[in-house]
Design a protein around this motif. Structure first.
Motif, mmCIF file in Angstrom:
data_model
loop_
_atom_site.group_PDB
_atom_site.id
_atom_site.type_symbol
_atom_site.label_atom_id
_atom_site.label_comp_id
_atom_site.label_asym_id
_atom_site.label_seq_id
_atom_site.Cartn_x
_atom_site.Cartn_y
_atom_site.Cartn_z
ATOM 1 N N GLU A 1 -0.279 3.772 -16.625
ATOM 2 C CA GLU A 1 0.051 2.570 -17.415
ATOM 3 C C GLU A 1 0.445 1.165 -16.803
ATOM 4 O O GLU A 1 1.517 1.528 -16.063
ATOM 5 N N ILE A 2 0.128 0.457 -17.200
ATOM 6 C CA ILE A 2 0.215 -1.189 -16.451
ATOM 7 C C ILE A 2 0.964 -1.891 -17.657
ATOM 8 O O ILE A 2 0.314 -2.332 -18.803
ATOM 9 N N MET B 1 -2.981 4.638 -3.200
ATOM 10 C CA MET B 1 -3.817 5.610 -2.543
ATOM 11 C C MET B 1 -3.787 6.846 -3.217
ATOM 12 O O MET B 1 -4.856 7.567 -3.113
ATOM 13 N N GLY B 2 -2.633 7.222 -3.968
ATOM 14 C CA GLY B 2 -2.560 8.604 -4.627
ATOM 15 C C GLY B 2 -2.381 8.301 -6.152
ATOM 16 O O GLY B 2 -3.135 7.818 -6.802
ATOM 17 N N LYS B 3 -1.191 8.747 -6.484
ATOM 18 C CA LYS B 3 -0.851 8.659 -8.134
ATOM 19 C C LYS B 3 0.310 7.994 -8.069
ATOM 20 O O LYS B 3 1.381 7.883 -7.388
ATOM 21 N N VAL B 4 0.428 7.195 -9.454
ATOM 22 C CA VAL B 4 1.673 6.661 -9.759
ATOM 23 C C VAL B 4 1.577 6.595 -11.472
ATOM 24 O O VAL B 4 0.337 6.110 -11.892
ATOM 25 N N PRO B 5 2.550 7.041 -12.054
ATOM 26 C CA PRO B 5 2.600 6.949 -13.512
ATOM 27 C C PRO B 5 2.341 5.523 -14.582
ATOM 28 O O PRO B 5 1.935 5.355 -15.260
ATOM 29 N N THR B 6 3.424 4.591 -13.660
ATOM 30 C CA THR B 6 3.720 3.220 -14.482
ATOM 31 C C THR B 6 3.431 2.245 -13.415
ATOM 32 O O THR B 6 4.469 2.462 -12.321
ATOM 33 N N ILE B 7 3.149 1.120 -13.594
ATOM 34 C CA ILE B 7 3.317 -0.159 -13.076
ATOM 35 C C ILE B 7 3.591 -1.247 -14.001
ATOM 36 O O ILE B 7 2.885 -1.328 -15.155
ATOM 37 N N VAL C 1 0.768 -1.032 -0.258
ATOM 38 C CA VAL C 1 -0.128 -0.067 0.095
ATOM 39 C C VAL C 1 0.951 1.206 0.069
ATOM 40 O O VAL C 1 1.760 1.317 1.036
ATOM 41 N N PHE C 2 0.683 2.042 -0.952
ATOM 42 C CA PHE C 2 1.560 3.251 -1.019
ATOM 43 C C PHE C 2 0.675 4.505 -1.440
ATOM 44 O O PHE C 2 -0.434 4.283 -1.898
ATOM 45 N N ASP C 3 1.242 5.520 -0.990
ATOM 46 C CA ASP C 3 0.568 6.851 -1.380
ATOM 47 C C ASP C 3 0.882 7.496 -2.776
ATOM 48 O O ASP C 3 0.144 7.162 -3.726
ATOM 49 N N ASP C 4 2.106 7.970 -3.232
ATOM 50 C CA ASP C 4 2.519 8.555 -4.331
ATOM 51 C C ASP C 4 3.807 8.165 -4.752
ATOM 52 O O ASP C 4 4.796 8.211 -4.114
ATOM 53 N N VAL C 5 3.949 7.551 -6.160
ATOM 54 C CA VAL C 5 5.212 7.452 -6.665
ATOM 55 C C VAL C 5 5.459 8.128 -7.994
ATOM 56 O O VAL C 5 4.439 8.110 -8.799
ATOM 57 N N VAL C 6 6.651 8.807 -8.132
ATOM 58 C CA VAL C 6 6.525 9.847 -9.252
ATOM 59 C C VAL C 6 7.153 8.853 -10.342
ATOM 60 O O VAL C 6 7.298 9.402 -11.448
ATOM 61 N N GLY C 7 7.710 7.824 -10.119
ATOM 62 C CA GLY C 7 8.470 7.238 -11.223
ATOM 63 C C GLY C 7 7.681 5.819 -11.735
ATOM 64 O O GLY C 7 6.533 5.870 -12.566
ATOM 65 N N ILE C 8 8.172 4.503 -11.167
ATOM 66 C CA ILE C 8 7.659 3.543 -11.645
ATOM 67 C C ILE C 8 7.557 2.360 -10.274
ATOM 68 O O ILE C 8 8.326 2.514 -9.509
ATOM 69 N N VAL C 9 6.638 1.451 -10.377
ATOM 70 C CA VAL C 9 6.361 0.402 -9.295
ATOM 71 C C VAL C 9 6.671 -0.766 -10.266
ATOM 72 O O VAL C 9 5.784 -0.984 -11.062
ATOM 73 N N GLU C 10 7.638 -1.590 -9.554
ATOM 74 C CA GLU C 10 8.019 -2.747 -10.549
ATOM 75 C C GLU C 10 7.738 -3.905 -9.633
ATOM 76 O O GLU C 10 8.081 -4.033 -8.448
ATOM 77 N N ILE C 11 7.142 -4.937 -10.186
ATOM 78 C CA ILE C 11 6.799 -6.394 -9.603
ATOM 79 C C ILE C 11 7.807 -7.429 -10.499
ATOM 80 O O ILE C 11 7.249 -7.556 -11.723
ATOM 81 N N ILE C 12 8.736 -8.073 -9.915
ATOM 82 C CA ILE C 12 9.462 -8.951 -10.772
ATOM 83 C C ILE C 12 9.470 -10.140 -10.062
ATOM 84 O O ILE C 12 9.745 -10.488 -8.640
#
Length: 468
Positions: free
Chosen positions: A421-422, A395-401, A374-385
């Protein structure tokens, strides 16, 4: 300095080739006039070309990258030894073949263990790129299509090589050249396999069968090695048997020729003499002295692998990176004091929940199972590997997952992150949950199957749905 080191490396490879083809009397190590096999020479070109350049640039970078490169150099030398054996020997049995491949397997394991032992290295991304792709050297055990195996391993390393390019794009061009040289190793190896080992490792059709010896057999000067002496003749079978064997056979055939009268010599057994109808005979029955009836062998205990030592949990800020590693069953992991330039890296966290507050640069989840994020805001990317059963709530904003090589991932978006974008690759069971006006969510699956057609100018790919 890099060019000089590369030249020295190529000279060392050339000297090794000369030593390998020279016999004790100056003769060659192959039957064809003392020349090395064509596919061994082609492999030497890879070692003296992209591998030598990669080792040279690794020495220039130094540190753990240099140590890792020395291990890779040893791995390619071990595989070169196997290829030399295959060029002058016939394919052995599976047991002997496994023994011959052990040096390559041990070299691969050494490279991967070095990365696991140095997870806190500042050059960890470089180590990961090599560790993820070094299993490509196992192509010698692949059949009938070893080439695609190398391609798959190269693709597994692309995530980390791209990270190196991104991190050093504006600071050090040597690392960019390092990536280019390393990727070219596997590209050249794919071309090499396609040309010389299309359906698997090529073995000689003449010469002795390969043995478990580590070194390939050498031929004496002036010609091929003589074939091994034939084994001893099989023991002669005495068809006559014991004395009187002919009489016994004649009696047997005479009995068979009696036809239905063959049972006339059998003794009639009355009910009193049958044990299943006379219980008293069972208690007085003589002890059986003949061979025991067939019984299946008791099951062998399963061989237990040596358990991997459990690593201690880590939850700390190192520079600008929050490290969350080896957490088991931790449901109260909270990172609240964050800054915009910081990143979060979670590794091998199982059955846990991680909450990241405020705004930060990026989040990476690597090799985790049943983890909630669970996270609020990420300005870059969230990566799942390389994960399984992951749940993410924005909870907030994220441009890319980005979701790579993951089985099972649920992404809960917020109203402010609907434009996210996913990007997914080699993953399954992915679902995106979009909020509705009443506070509930609408669950939408991410396509996993695609259809590609040629429209006359280009390939057009669209997702497909399986009706069931």
């Amino acid at each position: 300095m890099a060019e000089l080191a590369s030249l020295v490396q190529r000279l060392e490879v050339a000297v090794g080739r000369l030593e390998s083809i020279s016999g004790p009397d100056g003769g060659g190590g192959d039957c064809a006039g003392g020349a090395v096999s064509v596919f061994v020479e082609a492999y030497d070109e890879i070692i003296s070309g992209p591998v030598a350049l990669y080792v040279s640039l690794s020495q220039k970078i130094g540190g753990d990258v240099k140590t890792h490169a020395d291990m890779m150099k040893h791995a390619f030398s071990s595989q070169r030894q196997l290829l030399a054996t295959a060029s002058s020997s016939q394919k052995p049995s599976d047991a002997v073949l496994a023994t011959l491949m052990q040096p390559v397997s041990k070299a691969i394991q050494q490279v991967q263990d070095f990365r696991e032992q140095n997870r806190r290295s500042p050059q960890f991304t470089h180590l990961s790129a090599v560790s993820e792709s070094v299993p490509a050297l196992g192509w010698v055990a692949m059949a009938p299509k070893p080439g695609p195996h190398v391609k798959d391993m190269l693709e597994a390393a692309m995530f980390y090589t791209n990270r190196v390019l991104k991190d050093y794009k504006e600071t050090d061009k040597t690392h960019l050249e390092w990536v280019k040289a390393y990727v070219s190793i596997w590209t050249e190896l794919q071309n090499y396999i396609k040309q010389h080992h299309t359906t698997g490792l090529t073995w000689s059709k003449s010469g002795p069968v390969a043995s478990a010896s580590a070194a390939p057999p050498r031929a004496p000067a002036g010609g091929c090695a003589p074939p091994p002496p034939p084994g001893p003749p099989p023991p002669s079978m005495d068809l006559r048997g014991s004395s009187g064997g002919d009489d016994n056979r004649n009696a047997l055939f005479a009995s068979i020729n009696l036809g239905s009268d063959i049972t006339s010599g059998l003794k009639h057994v009355s009910d009193k003499e049958k044990t299943h109808k006379n219980p008293t005979l069972r208690s007085n029955a003589p002890v059986r002295t003949g061979p025991k009836p067939f019984a299946s062998a008791p099951p062998r205990p399963a061989a237990f692998a040596t358990p991997t030592p459990k690593q201690p949990p880590v939850f700390e800020l190192e520079g600008k990176k929050w490290k969350v590693e080896n957490q088991e069953g931790a449901q109260d992991l909270v990172i609240s004091d964050t800054e915009l330039k910081q990143v979060v890296y979670a590794y091998k966290c199982n059955n846990s929940c991680l909450q990241v507050k405020n705004k930060l640069n990026s989040i990476t989840i690597d090799n985790c199972k049943k983890l909630g994020l669970v996270f609020d805001d990420v300005v870059g990317i969230v990566e799942i590997i390389n994960c399984r059963d992951i749940k993410i709530q924005v909870m907030g904003k994220v441009p890319t997952i980005s979701i790579n090589k993951t089985d099972g991932c649920h992404v809960y978006l917020s109203k402010d992150s609907l434009s996210c974008e996913i990007v997914s690759a080699k993953s399954s069971e992915m679902n995106v949950l979009v909020p509705k006006g009443d506070g509930d969510f609408t669950e939408l699956p991410v396509p996993e199957q695609f259809k590609t057609v040629w429209d006359g100018n280009k390939l057009v790919t669209t997702s497909t749905e399986i009706s069931g």
